[in-house]
Scaffold this active site. Structure first.
Site, short mmCIF file in Angstrom:
data_model
loop_
_atom_site.label_atom_id
_atom_site.label_comp_id
_atom_site.label_asym_id
_atom_site.label_seq_id
_atom_site.Cartn_x
_atom_site.Cartn_y
_atom_site.Cartn_z
N ILE A 170 0.88 -1.19 0.00
CA ILE A 170 0.00 0.00 0.00
C ILE A 170 0.91 1.22 0.00
O ILE A 170 1.76 1.35 0.87
CB ILE A 170 -0.88 0.03 1.28
CG1 ILE A 170 -1.84 -1.18 1.33
CG2 ILE A 170 -1.65 1.35 1.41
CD1 ILE A 170 -2.93 -1.19 0.27
N HIS A 171 0.77 2.09 -0.99
CA HIS A 171 1.59 3.31 -0.96
C HIS A 171 0.93 4.52 -1.60
O HIS A 171 1.41 5.64 -1.45
CB HIS A 171 2.94 3.06 -1.64
CG HIS A 171 2.84 3.04 -3.15
ND1 HIS A 171 2.43 1.93 -3.83
CD2 HIS A 171 3.07 3.99 -4.07
CE1 HIS A 171 2.41 2.20 -5.12
NE2 HIS A 171 2.79 3.44 -5.31
N ARG A 172 -0.18 4.35 -2.31
CA ARG A 172 -0.77 5.46 -3.06
C ARG A 172 -1.26 6.57 -2.13
O ARG A 172 -1.80 6.30 -1.06
CB ARG A 172 -1.97 4.98 -3.84
CG ARG A 172 -1.63 4.00 -4.90
CD ARG A 172 -1.74 4.63 -6.24
NE ARG A 172 -1.26 3.67 -7.20
CZ ARG A 172 -0.70 4.00 -8.35
NH1 ARG A 172 -0.57 5.28 -8.67
NH2 ARG A 172 -0.29 3.10 -9.18
#
Ligand code: UD1
Length: 355
Positions: free
Chosen positions: A202-204
């Site tokens: 998860i990075h957005r």
């Protein structure tokens, strides 16, 4: 022919690897410029060493900051470099701030600009990547589209005449590395067995910047009934620490970002993938591991159409989506057969000097 590649962020190094090899193979001159957008060794250096990419010829060392400051610093740093090298093509990759900075710099200097991975659209104008890719496509002299769907988007925006489908270079790397790691066991945290775990990233911005959203995503992952190996991008680690969100709760086994071969092995050995990364959705498909995407839309619609990817629109449904029945086997190749880099280089050569 002289090509100047501008890269800066992790997925761009992956795309650069097969292009650098194909340019060398075809005997072209290649200048690699690293903006420095990603600078941690695990976000940058390991990709160059593991994927056999020559060291950058120029490193701007721009680092992290707000979108405007970061993009502006890149633009200022790139200008003298592009002037000095005056390449036949400035080649930019994907949809990051390094992409738009390279594109702007090239057009302002009247240098020919080619955009690799052109034509992707989420149609979500709140995403920074959507601005970057739309503006870059419209600035480019040559749009190198990975798929027919991408070409359709370019045509719809009046860019069909300068667009060519060359396939997806990420397929080239993924299939090559998958062959190399076929017999390798994934590197897993203690107590996690091959085949039983979910691999998650998860990075957005849309998942990490709002603490309420971030907490819901992390709690959704932590509540899954399988061990979840969460390979944590620095942005996720920083934001979770800032808001007191525990990345070790419940099913979570949080690890540092993996290098590319380790990631391919980890995806191939997983029961499922949960991600908001574009590249990982495709890699999951290529390695035939079912993917659940924590976003409201995807640019890689073929993965959804073929049944290998679903969008988690409601996070409370995450457990049932991750445990959905196995997708139907397919031998479809919407992302090409692993020869996209050679096709890209041939297209660049054919279009050089055309405008
Ligand atoms: C960028 C891209 C995104 C891509 C992603 C891949 C933009 C707008 N976004 O997002 O499209 O999917 O790269 O990873 O260009 N940081 C570090 N070390 C690093 C790099 C970043 O600690 O080596 C931290 C910093 O706190 C930084 C934050 O991560 O502020 C975000 O980094 P940034 O490059 O701005 O965007 P990404 O989230 O990585």
């Amino acid at each position: 022919m002289k090509i100047l590649s501008i890269v800066g962020a992790r997925p761009q190094f992956v795309k650069l690897a097969p292009i650098a090899a194909a340019l060398t193979e075809a005997g072209h001159e290649h200048v690699i410029v690293h903006t420095g957008q990603h600078y941690d060794a695990k976000m940058s250096d390991v990709f160059f060493s593991d994927l056999g990419i020559p060291d950058p010829d120029v490193h701007l060392g721009v680092g992290s900051s707000g979108h405007g400051a970061q993009t502006g610093a890149m633009l200022a740093g790139l200008e003298p470099v592009l002037q000095e090298h005056a390449p036949d093509w400035v080649l930019v990759y994907g949809d990051t701030n390094s992409t738009i900075a390279g594109a702007l710099c090239a057009v302002k200097l009247h240098l020919p600009l080619a955009h690799l991975e052109a034509g992707l659209r989420s149609f979500n104008r709140r995403m920074p990547e959507e601005h970057n890719r739309v503006l870059t496509d419209h600035a480019a002299d040559l749009c190198l589209a990975p798929t027919e769907v991408a070409l359709g988007h370019l045509r719809a925006e009046g860019l069909g005449e300068r667009s060519v489908v060359t396939g997806d270079v990420m397929t080239d790397v993924c299939l090559r590395v998958a062959d190399l790691v076929r017999d390798r066991n994934p590197e897993l945290p203690e107590g996690v067995a091959p085949g039983e775990y979910v691999i998650a990233t998860i990075h957005r911005a849309e998942n990490t910047d709002d603490p309420v959203r971030l907490r819901a995503v992390v709690e959704g992952l932590a509540s899954l009934p399988h061990p979840v190996v969460l390979t944590a991008h620095p942005r996720l680690v920083h934001k979770a620490a800032e808001h007191g969100i525990d990345l070790t709760a419940g099913s979570l086994h949080t690890v540092e970002p993996l290098d590319y071969p380790a990631m391919v092995a980890a995806v191939a050995g997983a029961r499922a993938v949960v991600t908001d990364s574009g590249g990982l959705q495709k890699e999951a498909f290529l390695l035939r591991t079912a993917c659940t995407t924590v976003r409201t839309e995807t640019e890689w619609t073929e993965t959804v159409d073929l049944g290998w990817n679903v969008l988690a629109l409601d996070l409370t449904e995450l457990p049932s989506l991750v445990d959905r029945p196995a997708p139907a086997p397919t031998d479809a190749t919407p992302y090409g057969d692993g020869t996209a880099a050679a096709a890209t280089v041939a297209t660049l050569a054919a279009w050089a000097g055309r405008r």
